[in-house]
Structure formats: structure tokens, C-alpha cells
Design an enzyme around this catalytic site. Structure first.
Site, PDB file in Angstrom:
ATOM      1  N   ARG A 173      -1.077  22.050 -24.269  1.00 15.57           N
ATOM      2  CA  ARG A 173      -0.170  20.561 -23.613  1.00 15.57           C
ATOM      3  C   ARG A 173       0.913  20.935 -22.364  1.00 15.57           C
ATOM      4  O   ARG A 173       1.688  21.006 -22.624  1.00 15.57           O
ATOM      5  CB  ARG A 173       0.027  19.300 -24.200  1.00 15.57           C
ATOM      6  CG  ARG A 173      -1.629  19.279 -24.814  1.00 15.57           C
ATOM      7  CD  ARG A 173      -2.288  18.656 -24.142  1.00 15.57           C
ATOM      8  NE  ARG A 173      -3.618  18.002 -24.838  1.00 15.57           N
ATOM      9  CZ  ARG A 173      -4.632  19.303 -24.644  1.00 15.57           C
ATOM     10  NH1 ARG A 173      -4.797  20.047 -24.454  1.00 15.57           N
ATOM     11  NH2 ARG A 173      -5.849  18.476 -25.586  1.00 15.57           N
ATOM     12  N   GLU A 212      -0.992  16.718 -14.557  1.00 15.58           N
ATOM     13  CA  GLU A 212      -2.040  17.885 -14.098  1.00 15.58           C
ATOM     14  C   GLU A 212      -3.538  17.275 -13.508  1.00 15.58           C
ATOM     15  O   GLU A 212      -4.438  17.242 -12.927  1.00 15.58           O
ATOM     16  CB  GLU A 212      -2.727  18.679 -14.753  1.00 15.58           C
ATOM     17  CG  GLU A 212      -3.167  18.247 -16.372  1.00 15.58           C
ATOM     18  CD  GLU A 212      -3.730  19.318 -17.494  1.00 15.58           C
ATOM     19  OE1 GLU A 212      -4.674  18.756 -17.608  1.00 15.58           O
ATOM     20  OE2 GLU A 212      -2.945  20.134 -17.073  1.00 15.58           O
ATOM     21  N   ASP A 216       7.179  25.835 -36.818  1.00 19.21           N
ATOM     22  CA  ASP A 216       5.930  24.223 -37.550  1.00 19.21           C
ATOM     23  C   ASP A 216       6.508  23.944 -38.552  1.00 19.21           C
ATOM     24  O   ASP A 216       7.367  23.658 -39.331  1.00 19.21           O
ATOM     25  CB  ASP A 216       4.159  25.053 -37.607  1.00 19.21           C
ATOM     26  CG  ASP A 216       3.133  24.390 -37.710  1.00 19.21           C
ATOM     27  OD1 ASP A 216       3.605  23.213 -37.662  1.00 19.21           O
ATOM     28  OD2 ASP A 216       2.957  24.838 -37.411  1.00 19.21           O
TER      29      ASP A 216
END
Length: 344
Positions: free
Chosen positions: A237, A266, A177
């Protein structure tokens, strides 16, 4: 005033109406629509100052211009992510945009683990077999996760909750991160370069937002680094994973299992009944052919606790707009510009 909400799911509507009634007590009306907001449906928003949007709505510049022309002044997104909204266009049009900056991280983290365990222990295949009274164990062998390595990509609230569960399984923790989480460090997580994480992890779970820098974070190069028997889980995502590269990896017989709650194309598919139609998305159809791939329809967040929090916060954002208040959930406010905060 009537406020219109788009993409409202059957189980979501009672919680949304409850939050709306508790906040406004009959001073405003709520109209819930199951259809998604896009260039074809935007005329239905005409005359509504406030729109409650969903993550699968398409709020590009064209749609936002139509909303503004029809009298809309405020958009309350019922989600943490906002990559479906053109914030620059919203600012130029003088629209206020707010989102739900946080809700129960456990809903998504627990579901990510559901996917991981389901593909590891071949639960879907086993369930299909036993429904047909086939009780063989051939092809159902999984493996213990204790002592293996979990790679957590993104250690915000959801990633941290995922890491806590991994720690409970007795797994070694690797993290990646932009900022290190004190809570994850306390669990013994080692922060490493993402190349090392992909190379060493037996289980990789994605918990970062979709931004230009994270688009196709899991590409052909990252997949090539992963172990042949690694598990990949994406509950964040769809655009984080390069679907073409993933298909090539699976065709090569690599990866023990893949759990996807999201998919980069999607929109227009997830949350809809396509069972009586020909699936024209060939990449999604090909994903479904792999026995070690489990695809769900963006439902990781879908618990009563999380959806209730989302509804309450979304309605609270509308109340703040009526009162002229801004806060951490405000993405765009006329005169203040577009926010730059990334969802956690």
C-alpha cells in the site's frame, strides 16, 4: 436483479463475468463499469442492492450514505485491502461489506521480485537504450543478491512467498511482524526489531497492510537507517511510505534503487490514461525523474490466476449474502458489527 461493478479493467471483465455466470447461471445480471465509485459517480448505483467495488473506489461516509439512500444493501470489495471503506459508517447504515481475504500470494511476491531485479540490474534503462541501438554498458552495473540480506516487512502469505524466493537466491533473511511465521523460521529467517531490519538489509520489501500503526512505516527515520546502496520495494500500500521523506533521501543520492507498485496518492491517477494531461501531482512527477526509481500502476496482483480467484471469491461473497451467510470475508454485517481482521 442487476448487480453493478465499478473500476472493472478490460482484462478483468471476462473473468468476472465467467465467475458471475458460473455462480448465478442467469438468475442475476452483471453491469460492469470502468469508472470508479465516488461522490461524483455514486448516482449511477441507485437502485442496485449489490455493488462490486474496487480498491480505488472512494467509499467514505458520504458515498456510503448515498448508496444506502439509493437502495444498496451489500458491498463486495474485489480486493484484500479495505482502507478505502468507512466500516463504521457502513455499520451505522446497515450495509453488509465483504472483501477477498486471500488470493494467490505468488502474484504479488513474484512481482515484488520483478521490481527488485529490474532496479538492481537497471533493466528499464537498458531496454530504452537497446531500442535506440545503444549497446553500451555504462551505468548499468548491478550486483549479486546471493549472500546479501533481504528484509521482509510483514510475513503473512505474500511476505512468506517473497521470503521463499529470497531463500532461493541464497540471501540471509530478516523479518519483522507482530507474529512470527513458522514457514519463514524454517527458511532460517531471523525476526528482529524493524530498526535493525532497516539498518542491515540490502533489500527491503514491504508486505504489511495499511493501518494507523503502519501509515508512513517507512519515514525519514527509517530511511536514514537504511544503507546508502539499499533497494526498497513496496508492492503493498502506498501509504506505508512517506513520499516526501523518500524524495529527500533520493535527492541526497541515497538508495541504489526503489521499486514502487503503489503510491500514497494513487487514487484518481493509477489505472487511468494521463498521457495527454499535465501531471499535477508534483511528488509523483519528481519520483519519475530519478533513473533508479521504477513506478508501476498497482499491477502486482494482476495475473490471470489471482484475478480469477478474486472474481470467484467476490461473487461467492454476494451469493453468501443472498443466502444470509457470513464468513471470514465478512467485514460488516448488520447486527454483527464491523470486523477487526487486518488483511494479510
Amino acid at each position: 436483479m442487476e448487480i453493478v461493478a465499478y473500476g472493472v479493467l478490460l482484462d478483468e471483465e471476462p473473468l468476472l463475468r465467467q465467475a458471475f455466470d458460473e455462480e448465478f447461471g442467469g438468475r442475476h445480471e452483471l453491469r460492469c463499469l470502468g469508472l470508479f465509485l465516488n461522490r461524483d459517480t455514486v448516482p449511477t448505483a441507485a437502485g442496485h442492492q449489490v455493488v462490486l467495488s474496487s480498491v480505488n473506489d472512494t467509499l467514505d461516509a458520504e458515498v456510503l450514505r448515498s448508496l444506502a439512500k439509493g437502495g444498496t444493501r451489500m458491498i463486495a470489495q474485489r480486493a484484500t485491502g479495505y482502507n478505502n471503506i468507512d466500516l463504521t459508517a457502513a455499520e451505522e447504515l446497515g450495509l453488509t461489506v465483504a472483501r477477498v481475504s486471500s488470493y494467490s500470494p505468488y502474484s504479488v511476491a513474484e512481482f515484488a521480485w520483478t521490481l527488485a531485479l529490474a532496479v538492481d540490474r537497471r533493466i528499464v534503462r537498458a531496454a530504452h537504450r537497446t531500442r535506440e541501438f545503444d549497446f553500451r554498458l555504462d551505468g548499468l552495473m548491478g550486483r549479486d543478491l546471493r549472500g546479501r540480506t533481504a528484509g521482509v516487512v510483514g510475513t503473512g502469505k505474500i511476505g512468506t512467498a517473497f521470503a521463499r524466493i529470497a531463500h532461493g537466491f541464497g540471501m540471509r533473511l530478516l523479518g519483522w511482524d507482530v507474529a512470527e511465521s513458522p514457514d519463514c523460521l524454517a527458511l532460517g529467517m531471523e525476526y528482529v526489531e524493524r530498526e535493525r531490519l532497516f539498518a542491515e538489509a540490502d533489500l527491503v520489501s514491504l508486505h504489511v497492510p495499511l493501518l494507523p500503526d503502519t501509515h508512513h512505516l517507512v519515514d525519514a527515520r527509517a530511511l536514514a537507517l537504511m544503507k546508502d546502496d539499499a533497494i526498497l520495494v513496496n508492492s503493498s500500500r502506498g501509504g506505508l511510505v512517506d513520499t516526501d521523506a523518500l524524495l529527500e533521501t533520493l535527492r541526497a543520492g541515497r538508495l541504489s534503487g526503489v521499486g514502487l507498485d503503489v503510491y500514497e496518492e494513487e487514487a484518481g491517477v493509477f489505472y487511468l490514461d494521463k498521457s495527454l494531461e499535465v501531471m499535477t501531482d508534483e511528488r509523483l512527477a519528481r519520483l519519475m525523474t530519478f533513473s533508479n526509481v521504477l513506478v508501476t500502476s498497482h499491477q502486482a496482483y494482476f495475473t490471470r490466476d489471482a484475478v480469477g480467484q478474486i472474481a470467484k471469491t467476490s461473487v461467492g461473497n454476494i451469493a453468501d449474502w443472498f443466502a444470509g451467510r457470513t464468513g471470514d470475508n465478512t467485514l460488516v454485517r448488520p447486527g454483527l458489527g464491523a470486523g477487526t481482521g487486518a488483511p494479510s
